[in-house]
Design a protein around this motif. Structure first.
Motif, PDB file in Angstrom:
ATOM      1  N   GLU A  17       0.822  -1.208   0.000  1.00 61.41           N
ATOM      2  CA  GLU A  17       0.000   0.000   0.000  1.00 61.41           C
ATOM      3  C   GLU A  17       0.854   1.257   0.000  1.00 61.41           C
ATOM      4  N   VAL A  18       1.920   1.245   0.807  1.00 62.93           N
ATOM      5  CA  VAL A  18       2.724   2.450   0.990  1.00 62.93           C
ATOM      6  C   VAL A  18       4.206   2.156   0.814  1.00 62.93           C
ATOM      7  N   GLY A  19       4.856   2.965  -0.023  1.00 66.34           N
ATOM      8  CA  GLY A  19       6.301   2.911  -0.165  1.00 66.34           C
ATOM      9  C   GLY A  19       6.893   4.249   0.246  1.00 66.34           C
ATOM     10  N   VAL A  20       8.082   4.224   0.822  1.00 64.09           N
ATOM     11  CA  VAL A  20       8.767   5.449   1.232  1.00 64.09           C
ATOM     12  C   VAL A  20      10.174   5.454   0.647  1.00 64.09           C
ATOM     13  N   LEU A  21      10.497   6.518  -0.058  1.00 65.09           N
ATOM     14  CA  LEU A  21      11.849   6.731  -0.567  1.00 65.09           C
ATOM     15  C   LEU A  21      12.564   7.679   0.376  1.00 65.09           C
ATOM     16  N   LEU A  22      13.690   7.242   0.924  1.00 67.07           N
ATOM     17  CA  LEU A  22      14.494   8.046   1.845  1.00 67.07           C
ATOM     18  C   LEU A  22      15.709   8.595   1.111  1.00 67.07           C
ATOM     19  N   CYS A  23      15.934   9.908   1.214  1.00 66.47           N
ATOM     20  CA  CYS A  23      17.039  10.561   0.492  1.00 66.47           C
ATOM     21  C   CYS A  23      17.981  11.243   1.483  1.00 66.47           C
ATOM     22  N   HIS A  24      19.236  10.812   1.497  1.00 65.38           N
ATOM     23  CA  HIS A  24      20.210  11.410   2.414  1.00 65.38           C
ATOM     24  C   HIS A  24      20.777  12.711   1.843  1.00 65.38           C
ATOM     25  N   GLY A  25      21.601  13.376   2.634  1.00 64.33           N
ATOM     26  CA  GLY A  25      22.092  14.696   2.274  1.00 64.33           C
ATOM     27  C   GLY A  25      23.436  14.719   1.572  1.00 64.33           C
ATOM     28  N   PHE A  26      23.855  15.920   1.205  1.00 69.42           N
ATOM     29  CA  PHE A  26      25.113  16.165   0.502  1.00 69.42           C
ATOM     30  C   PHE A  26      26.301  15.826   1.396  1.00 69.42           C
ATOM     31  N   THR A  27      27.209  15.015   0.877  1.00 71.40           N
ATOM     32  CA  THR A  27      28.403  14.460   1.535  1.00 71.40           C
ATOM     33  C   THR A  27      28.043  13.470   2.638  1.00 71.40           C
ATOM     34  N   GLY A  28      26.769  13.193   2.821  1.00 67.11           N
ATOM     35  CA  GLY A  28      26.336  12.219   3.815  1.00 67.11           C
ATOM     36  C   GLY A  28      26.168  10.837   3.211  1.00 67.11           C
ATOM     37  N   THR A  29      25.504   9.965   3.934  1.00 65.98           N
ATOM     38  CA  THR A  29      25.320   8.573   3.510  1.00 65.98           C
ATOM     39  C   THR A  29      23.962   8.063   3.999  1.00 65.98           C
ATOM     40  N   PRO A  30      23.542   6.892   3.527  1.00 66.45           N
ATOM     41  CA  PRO A  30      22.306   6.304   4.048  1.00 66.45           C
ATOM     42  C   PRO A  30      22.325   6.065   5.556  1.00 66.45           C
ATOM     43  N   ALA A  31      23.509   6.064   6.167  1.00 67.48           N
ATOM     44  CA  ALA A  31      23.589   5.848   7.615  1.00 67.48           C
ATOM     45  C   ALA A  31      22.788   6.889   8.383  1.00 67.48           C
ATOM     46  N   SER A  32      22.707   8.109   7.863  1.00 68.77           N
ATOM     47  CA  SER A  32      21.965   9.165   8.548  1.00 68.77           C
ATOM     48  C   SER A  32      20.461   8.919   8.512  1.00 68.77           C
ATOM     49  N   MET A  33      20.024   8.043   7.593  1.00 69.43           N
ATOM     50  CA  MET A  33      18.601   7.757   7.441  1.00 69.43           C
ATOM     51  C   MET A  33      18.217   6.384   7.996  1.00 69.43           C
ATOM     52  N   ARG A  34      19.198   5.587   8.379  1.00 68.27           N
ATOM     53  CA  ARG A  34      18.915   4.203   8.766  1.00 68.27           C
ATOM     54  C   ARG A  34      17.996   4.099   9.992  1.00 68.27           C
ATOM     55  N   ASP A  86       1.130   1.112  -3.999  1.00 72.61           N
ATOM     56  CA  ASP A  86       0.014   1.946  -4.442  1.00 72.61           C
ATOM     57  C   ASP A  86       0.338   3.429  -4.321  1.00 72.61           C
ATOM     58  N   SER A  87       0.990   3.820  -3.244  1.00 71.06           N
ATOM     59  CA  SER A  87       1.361   5.216  -3.005  1.00 71.06           C
ATOM     60  C   SER A  87       2.826   5.279  -2.591  1.00 71.06           C
ATOM     61  N   VAL A  88       3.534   6.307  -3.071  1.00 70.36           N
ATOM     62  CA  VAL A  88       4.946   6.475  -2.711  1.00 70.36           C
ATOM     63  C   VAL A  88       5.154   7.876  -2.137  1.00 70.36           C
ATOM     64  N   PHE A  89       5.710   7.924  -0.939  1.00 74.53           N
ATOM     65  CA  PHE A  89       6.072   9.167  -0.270  1.00 74.53           C
ATOM     66  C   PHE A  89       7.591   9.335  -0.358  1.00 74.53           C
ATOM     67  N   VAL A  90       8.045  10.583  -0.327  1.00 76.47           N
ATOM     68  CA  VAL A  90       9.475  10.854  -0.387  1.00 76.47           C
ATOM     69  C   VAL A  90       9.882  11.635   0.856  1.00 76.47           C
ATOM     70  N   PHE A  91      10.844  11.094   1.597  1.00 81.90           N
ATOM     71  CA  PHE A  91      11.383  11.721   2.802  1.00 81.90           C
ATOM     72  C   PHE A  91      12.824  12.141   2.509  1.00 81.90           C
TER      73      PHE A  91
END
Length: 253
Positions: A17-34, A86-91
């Motif tokens: 039903e719900v998907g979320v795309l997580l986007c990290h910052g400049f010079t950062g990594t996915p670790a900041s979003m984990r 069905d729906s995708v949110f972006v964080f």
């Protein structure tokens, strides 16, 4: 190019039903979003957090990338989630918020909603105006990573800012600012009261320029820039889940 330990992308398969795309910052990594991703996974969401090109390796490699490279990566991940959910949110955090805004501008209703944390769309620093001039001659300057109020917490990111890549980021800001009026998706805008990296004017510009009828302001009073790893992280995580459920009108499980 070897990837730094902990900087790897991550994903989780949950509800369709719900998907979320997580986007990290400049010079950062996915670790900041984990930690955020782990919370979302426990709530039953499907999610993906890609490692942006040039990130999580060396700042020298980052200097060989430009904003279309970063955007293409998040666009590809968004398309993948959209095929499954069905729906995708972006964080997005910081530049991740900038990329999230660009997705909303270009994809319209395909983006179900946005959660932005200290998004960047400009800077008031005078030296930033020299980036394009300095880029051919100056490879890097002091980094901006690790702006966290919580004692003992560190950010996995570069200790140098790659100047050529930073100059490209400034061009992305201009592109995004010009089209902010196209953003009309539901928006949760979280911003730290004290931020030593992204000036508060950024969130004001976003709030005043988008056309989202559902815009929720979330001040973060006990965190600096990397709020996803800071004292207000639990509040942010809880409010982001509530936001998605309110927009969808259904549970995620």
């Amino acid at each position: 190019m070897p990837v730094l330990a902990g900087a790897e992308p991550f994903s989780h398969t949950g509800s369709t039903e719900v998907g979320v795309l997580l986007c990290h910052g400049f010079t950062g990594t996915p670790a900041s979003m984990r930690p955020w991703g782990e919370h979302l996974a426990t709530e039953g969401f499907t999610l993906s957090c890609p490692r942006l090109p040039g990130h999580g390796t060396t700042w020298q490699e980052c200097n060989r990338t430009r904003w279309p490279d970063w955007y293409d990566r998040v666009r590809s991940e968004f398309d993948s989630l959209a095929r499954r959910c069905d729906s995708v949110f972006v964080f997005g955090l910081s530049m991740g918020g900038t990329l999230a805004l660009r997705l909303a501008e270009e994809l319209g209703p395909a983006v179900a909603g946005l959660v932005l944390v200290n998004p960047s769309v400009l800077t008031l620093r005078r030296d930033a105006k020299l980036l394009a001039v300095l880029a051919p001659f100056l490879a890097s300057v002091k980094g901006v990573a690790g702006d966290i109020a919580k004692p003992g917490v560190t950010e996995l990111a570069y200790d140098r800012t790659p100047v050529r890549a930073a100059a490209s980021l400034s061009r992305l800001w201009k592109v995004v600012r010009q089209d902010l009026h196209k953003v009309n998706q539901p928006l949760l805008l979280a911003h730290s009261i004290v931020d030593h990296v992204v000036e508060p004017v950024n969130s004001r510009v976003v709030a005043e320029s988008v056309r989202s009828r559902e815009l929720t302001d979330l001040p973060l009073r006990d965190s600096y820039h990397v709020a996803t790893l800071d004292n207000d992280a639990p509040l942010l995580f809880e409010r982001s889940v509530a936001f998605v459920r309110a927009v969808r009108g259904v549970g995620a499980r």
